[in-house]
Scaffold this motif. Structure first.
Motif, PDB file in Angstrom:
ATOM      1  N   PHE A 182       0.808  -1.210   0.000  1.00 30.46           N
ATOM      2  CA  PHE A 182       0.000   0.000   0.000  1.00 30.46           C
ATOM      3  C   PHE A 182       0.850   1.272   0.000  1.00 30.46           C
ATOM      4  O   PHE A 182       2.026   1.257   0.341  1.00 30.46           O
ATOM      5  CB  PHE A 182      -0.957  -0.011   1.194  1.00 30.46           C
ATOM      6  N   ASN A 183       0.212   2.354  -0.393  1.00 23.61           N
ATOM      7  CA  ASN A 183       0.879   3.662  -0.556  1.00 23.61           C
ATOM      8  C   ASN A 183       2.076   3.542  -1.493  1.00 23.61           C
ATOM      9  O   ASN A 183       3.062   4.258  -1.353  1.00 23.61           O
ATOM     10  CB  ASN A 183       1.304   4.229   0.797  1.00 23.61           C
ATOM     11  N   HIS A 184       1.960   2.600  -2.430  1.00 23.39           N
ATOM     12  CA  HIS A 184       2.997   2.373  -3.452  1.00 23.39           C
ATOM     13  C   HIS A 184       4.371   2.119  -2.816  1.00 23.39           C
ATOM     14  O   HIS A 184       5.415   2.476  -3.385  1.00 23.39           O
ATOM     15  CB  HIS A 184       3.048   3.554  -4.426  1.00 23.39           C
ATOM     16  N   GLY A 185       4.350   1.530  -1.628  1.00 27.99           N
ATOM     17  CA  GLY A 185       5.591   1.171  -0.950  1.00 27.99           C
ATOM     18  C   GLY A 185       6.235   2.303  -0.175  1.00 27.99           C
ATOM     19  O   GLY A 185       7.290   2.125   0.431  1.00 27.99           O
ATOM     20  N   LYS A 186       5.588   3.479  -0.167  1.00 26.50           N
ATOM     21  CA  LYS A 186       6.199   4.636   0.486  1.00 26.50           C
ATOM     22  C   LYS A 186       5.742   4.768   1.945  1.00 26.50           C
ATOM     23  O   LYS A 186       5.563   5.858   2.464  1.00 26.50           O
ATOM     24  CB  LYS A 186       5.874   5.913  -0.294  1.00 26.50           C
ATOM     25  N   MET A 187       5.538   3.650   2.585  1.00 25.93           N
ATOM     26  CA  MET A 187       5.187   3.619   4.016  1.00 25.93           C
ATOM     27  C   MET A 187       6.476   3.519   4.835  1.00 25.93           C
ATOM     28  O   MET A 187       7.438   2.871   4.414  1.00 25.93           O
ATOM     29  CB  MET A 187       4.310   2.411   4.322  1.00 25.93           C
ATOM     30  N   ARG A 188       6.455   4.133   6.010  1.00 27.30           N
ATOM     31  CA  ARG A 188       7.548   3.991   6.967  1.00 27.30           C
ATOM     32  C   ARG A 188       6.949   3.589   8.310  1.00 27.30           C
ATOM     33  O   ARG A 188       6.006   4.220   8.774  1.00 27.30           O
ATOM     34  CB  ARG A 188       8.352   5.284   7.098  1.00 27.30           C
ATOM     35  N   ARG A 189       7.491   2.547   8.894  1.00 29.83           N
ATOM     36  CA  ARG A 189       6.962   2.050  10.155  1.00 29.83           C
ATOM     37  C   ARG A 189       8.089   1.837  11.155  1.00 29.83           C
ATOM     38  O   ARG A 189       9.187   1.412  10.792  1.00 29.83           O
ATOM     39  CB  ARG A 189       6.221   0.717   9.940  1.00 29.83           C
ATOM     40  N   ASP A 190       7.763   2.104  12.415  1.00 30.52           N
ATOM     41  CA  ASP A 190       8.716   1.875  13.499  1.00 30.52           C
ATOM     42  C   ASP A 190       8.554   0.428  13.969  1.00 30.52           C
ATOM     43  O   ASP A 190       8.067   0.156  15.069  1.00 30.52           O
ATOM     44  CB  ASP A 190       8.440   2.854  14.637  1.00 30.52           C
ATOM     45  N   LYS A 216       4.972  -8.039  -6.425  1.00 29.99           N
ATOM     46  CA  LYS A 216       4.308  -6.987  -5.650  1.00 29.99           C
ATOM     47  C   LYS A 216       3.215  -6.292  -6.457  1.00 29.99           C
ATOM     48  O   LYS A 216       3.404  -5.973  -7.624  1.00 29.99           O
ATOM     49  CB  LYS A 216       5.336  -5.953  -5.183  1.00 29.99           C
ATOM     50  N   ASN A 217       2.081  -6.029  -5.789  1.00 34.14           N
ATOM     51  CA  ASN A 217       1.018  -5.195  -6.337  1.00 34.14           C
ATOM     52  C   ASN A 217       1.042  -3.867  -5.595  1.00 34.14           C
ATOM     53  O   ASN A 217       0.728  -3.813  -4.408  1.00 34.14           O
ATOM     54  CB  ASN A 217      -0.358  -5.848  -6.135  1.00 34.14           C
ATOM     55  N   PHE A 218       1.415  -2.801  -6.271  1.00 33.32           N
ATOM     56  CA  PHE A 218       1.505  -1.495  -5.621  1.00 33.32           C
ATOM     57  C   PHE A 218       0.144  -0.802  -5.665  1.00 33.32           C
ATOM     58  O   PHE A 218      -0.453  -0.635  -6.729  1.00 33.32           O
ATOM     59  CB  PHE A 218       2.583  -0.642  -6.290  1.00 33.32           C
ATOM     60  N   LEU A 219      -0.346  -0.405  -4.478  1.00 30.35           N
ATOM     61  CA  LEU A 219      -1.695   0.136  -4.340  1.00 30.35           C
ATOM     62  C   LEU A 219      -1.674   1.450  -3.562  1.00 30.35           C
ATOM     63  O   LEU A 219      -0.698   1.755  -2.864  1.00 30.35           O
ATOM     64  CB  LEU A 219      -2.577  -0.881  -3.601  1.00 30.35           C
ATOM     65  N   PRO A 220      -2.757   2.243  -3.635  1.00 36.69           N
ATOM     66  CA  PRO A 220      -2.823   3.507  -2.883  1.00 36.69           C
ATOM     67  C   PRO A 220      -2.913   3.273  -1.380  1.00 36.69           C
ATOM     68  O   PRO A 220      -3.193   2.161  -0.918  1.00 36.69           O
ATOM     69  CB  PRO A 220      -4.105   4.172  -3.410  1.00 36.69           C
ATOM     70  N   LEU A 221      -2.735   4.342  -0.613  1.00 35.28           N
ATOM     71  CA  LEU A 221      -2.888   4.305   0.836  1.00 35.28           C
ATOM     72  C   LEU A 221      -4.326   3.957   1.180  1.00 35.28           C
ATOM     73  O   LEU A 221      -5.262   4.476   0.588  1.00 35.28           O
ATOM     74  CB  LEU A 221      -2.528   5.667   1.436  1.00 35.28           C
ATOM     75  N   GLN A 222      -4.511   3.035   2.136  1.00 37.50           N
ATOM     76  CA  GLN A 222      -5.854   2.641   2.528  1.00 37.50           C
ATOM     77  C   GLN A 222      -6.454   3.594   3.549  1.00 37.50           C
ATOM     78  O   GLN A 222      -5.729   4.212   4.342  1.00 37.50           O
ATOM     79  CB  GLN A 222      -5.826   1.233   3.131  1.00 37.50           C
ATOM     80  N   ALA A 223      -7.781   3.707   3.543  1.00 39.76           N
ATOM     81  CA  ALA A 223      -8.475   4.546   4.510  1.00 39.76           C
ATOM     82  C   ALA A 223      -8.141   4.088   5.927  1.00 39.76           C
ATOM     83  O   ALA A 223      -8.140   2.897   6.228  1.00 39.76           O
ATOM     84  CB  ALA A 223      -9.979   4.458   4.281  1.00 39.76           C
ATOM     85  N   GLY A 224      -7.855   5.059   6.800  1.00 41.82           N
ATOM     86  CA  GLY A 224      -7.535   4.747   8.191  1.00 41.82           C
ATOM     87  C   GLY A 224      -6.065   4.544   8.453  1.00 41.82           C
ATOM     88  O   GLY A 224      -5.628   4.573   9.606  1.00 41.82           O
TER      89      GLY A 224
END
Length: 352
Positions: A224-232, A301-309
């Motif tokens: 999701f978010n086309h892979g541009k997520m950052r998580r701790d 990989k399937n790149f998708l938009p950011l999900q609601a929430g």
């Protein structure tokens, strides 16, 4: 110590209950074993802890066959009668409330489950602590409370007034409910905002489990978010160490607290909020690369938009935990992901 751990059939609760029992505490585990995800995995956790699954029936307290100081009861937080009975009989030195309806995305589908478990259930815990003079309550909050906040690293001393899921709103509600009971009734409460916990025995609805499960079955993964997520991303053993620090050190009033410039993370009451995370955000693609490194091949990989929430990034400021307890997560993403994959392969009998 005598400790009640709710959510013991869950991911973090399972690890915490076993760690407390291993160090010699008397632990009572409590869980309703709901079907939000695979009940078989929850029962397998309990079996690993030494419980006979044949003995697990509602409202029956049973003892681990391998760890005599570890007990378990299947019951719901909404069942105040059972909670009252346990509190009166065992006079807990500490309660760790990890039982909750989890999941950001599921809260868009079944919001009532979050009210029943996270609000009503937590109220029952607070009431039991109040009427039994429980000297320490530690409870799970979430990094989700930061919502629309993009001021990073996330700091507990800043307000969190813009949650973007009912799950996050329920966790902020827990913090406010806890403060009320600390202020009115003197219940020492510590809220822990968890940041993307992962590791062996992890939840099937979390990214790591989904990614590994798909990869080992030759399927593609949704990114999701086309892979541009950052998580701790925080390894579960590091989380458990932090929780135990709070079990051993109940919250105390902040003598410097100023009602004219109120600090959201402390109070004139025995109330404290901590971030508990790795303090080192990782790009989602780097996380996926750690999986690929361990299994030795690239994942489709399937790149998708950011999900609601969902929020695009999380980053924990854990300076308070460091200052108060010298807390320091030390498990790298590559090591933690590798340990999860090793557990997954052994548990499901597959090869990487």
């Amino acid at each position: 110590m005598r400790v009640l751990v709710t959510g013991t059939a869950g991911f973090i609760g399972f690890h915490l209950a076993n760690a407390l029992a291993k160090r010699g505490d008397e632990v009572i585990g409590y869980d309703n074993i709901n079907d939000y995800y695979d009940v078989g995995l929850k029962l397998a956790r309990l079996k690993f802890a030494g419980f006979s699954t044949d003995e697990i029936t509602t409202n029956r307290l049973i003892t681990s066959k391998t760890t005599p100081n570890l007990k378990f009861i299947k019951a719901d937080l909404a069942d105040k009668t059972t909670l009252d009975m346990l509190f009166k009989e065992y006079k807990f030195d500490c309660v760790v409330n990890l039982a909750a309806q989890a999941g950001v995305r599921y809260s868009l589908i079944n919001p009532q489950a979050y009210i029943d478990s996270n609000i009503t259930g937590f109220l029952n815990i607070l009431e039991c602590c109040r009427h039994n003079a429980t000297p320490n309550l530690v409870y799970a909050s979430s990094s989700s409370v930061y919502g629309l906040n993009e001021n990073m690293p996330f700091n507990t001393h800043e307000a969190v007034n813009h949650p973007i899921s009912l799950y996050a709103a329920s966790k902020k509600s827990n913090e406010m409910m806890a403060h009320t009971y600390s202020h009115l009734f003197g219940v020492p409460t510590t809220g822990l905002r968890f940041f993307t916990v992962y590791g062996p025995w992890g939840r099937p609805d979390m990214a790591l489990f989904l990614f590994v499960d798909a990869a080992l079955k030759g399927k593609s993964i949704d990114v999701f978010n086309h892979g541009k997520m950052r998580r701790d991303f925080t390894y579960v053993d590091d989380i458990v160490k932090g929780i135990i620090k709070c079990v051993d050190n109940p919250a105390t009033p902040n003598p410097a607290w100023d009602a004219k410039a109120p600090d959201p993370a402390t109070s004139s009451a025995a109330f404290k909020i901590y971030n508990i995370g790795n303090n080192s955000p990782v790009e989602l693609m780097e996380y996926i690369n750690a999986i690929e490194l361990k299994i030795g091949r690239e994942i489709s990989k399937n790149f998708l938009p950011l999900q609601a929430g969902d929020v695009p990034a999380t980053f924990a400021d854990v300076s308070d935990l460091v200052a108060d307890f010298e807390y320091k997560p030390n498990t790298s993403v590559n090591d933690g992901v590798a340990k999860f994959i090793e557990w997954y392969c052994e548990f499901y009998g597959v090869k990487a």
